[in-house]
Scaffold this active site. Sequence first.
Site, short mmCIF file in Angstrom:
data_model
loop_
_atom_site.label_atom_id
_atom_site.label_comp_id
_atom_site.label_asym_id
_atom_site.label_seq_id
_atom_site.Cartn_x
_atom_site.Cartn_y
_atom_site.Cartn_z
N GLY A 163 86.31 3.43 -33.27
CA GLY A 163 85.20 2.99 -34.09
C GLY A 163 84.75 4.12 -34.99
O GLY A 163 84.96 5.30 -34.67
N CYS A 171 72.70 -2.51 -29.68
CA CYS A 171 73.56 -2.77 -28.52
C CYS A 171 72.77 -3.25 -27.32
O CYS A 171 73.35 -3.85 -26.40
CB CYS A 171 74.35 -1.51 -28.16
SG CYS A 171 73.32 -0.09 -27.72
N ASN A 172 71.46 -3.02 -27.30
CA ASN A 172 70.71 -3.47 -26.12
C ASN A 172 69.42 -4.23 -26.46
O ASN A 172 68.53 -4.32 -25.63
CB ASN A 172 70.38 -2.29 -25.19
CG ASN A 172 69.70 -1.14 -25.90
OD1 ASN A 172 69.02 -1.36 -26.91
ND2 ASN A 172 69.88 0.06 -25.40
#
Length: 445
Positions: free
Chosen positions: A192, A50-51
């Site tokens: 999710g 995600c990063n």
Amino acid sequence: MSLLVVGLSHRSAPVSVLERASLPADAQVKLLQDSLAAEPAAEAAVLATCNRIELYADVDKFHAGVAELSMLLARHSGVGLDELTPHLYVHYEDRAVHHLLSVACGLDSMVVGEGQILGQIKDALALGQDLHTAGRLLNDLFQQALRVGKRAHSETGIDRAGQSLVTFGLEQLAGADGIYAWARGKRALVVGAGSMSSLAAATLARAGVAEIVVANRTAARADRLVEILQQPGGTGVRARAVEMAAVERELAAADIAVSCTGATGLVLTGDAVHAAADARSDAARLFLLDLAMPRDIDAVAHRVDGVTFADIETLAEASADAPMAADVDRVRAIVSEEVAAFGAAQRAAHITPTVVALRAMAADVVSSEIARLDSRLPGLDAKERAEITRTVRRVVDKLLHAPTVRVKQLAAEPGGAGYADALRELFDLDPQTVAAVSRADRGQA
């Protein structure tokens, strides 16, 4: 061939760029396939979280490799090369090794010391292995990274330097109350069913929420997460699965919502957040945590009355002020030590095909000379011939033993790569023979 990494992360790029540059699973596959099709790369692996998005490759040309990998990242991320380039970083050889080992230990994470990155590195290696894009170098590197990451967590208190991104995010929502006091008795919605969402659900269950509702595009995965949450001997939390179409309705009934999906568009729009906040019958706040990249929840949620909202961007800002643990220095020392060990092992492995080729050449010389002896002294009996053969081989082995052991030791030291070339030149070894040994060695990896 040489190790090269080109990438971008929360340290080099704003969240807005990271969001747009995120790589879904199918894009990662195509990126790896195209990387191997590109001339400079012989191996490739992609680490996409995600990063961070990082492309690792074994290249034969540095500048051509940087240009090609940068272009491929731009093409598959959908962000133009001119816009992406200012945010890219490049690491080469030992610096590339140092970078991945630091990442594996959590030193380069948004929250220092978080352990989830190890699972993501394991997934990156598995993908490269499944697609046959990870060869000897990247297999060795990523397996070393997993081992070093585990070592850092077992030998130091790096875990105390920061929490996982999930725990950190929930702590930001909880504030001074702490997760356990804040979460107890609340109703939670988890959108999710991947690793981040599952970790959030498990953390909330342990913290004492009264109910967890799981929504996921694949119903079977939502059902599986609910089953895990309700296992006998677990937390005893009530849990149920719903379809994605029910998310907005469930949000209105929830106290906490955590979202982390692979969707390319918003899962919860600003209107949905406003409606959920307005539907609440009391003054209790609605807590939202968005761990997705690109974002799942409209950023307008920051400005909605009655809503406390945390996302990747706000977590990055908060973690920048988090105190560093003293153990970080110890982890850095471990990384430096392991980088040196990895480099020595790779340099030693580089000379092995040359040593094998040298010994093969010596064996051929012995066989040739014994055959010539047979033609000159045809009267030798089998016992005499065997003794002469053993003697000649012992002489050759003793002559080669010290130089081959020493050359392996020298090759393992910094700057030792030239010893293989010197050995090939001194003994006039056939380059094709050495290459054949090297290819066979890689095939066994």
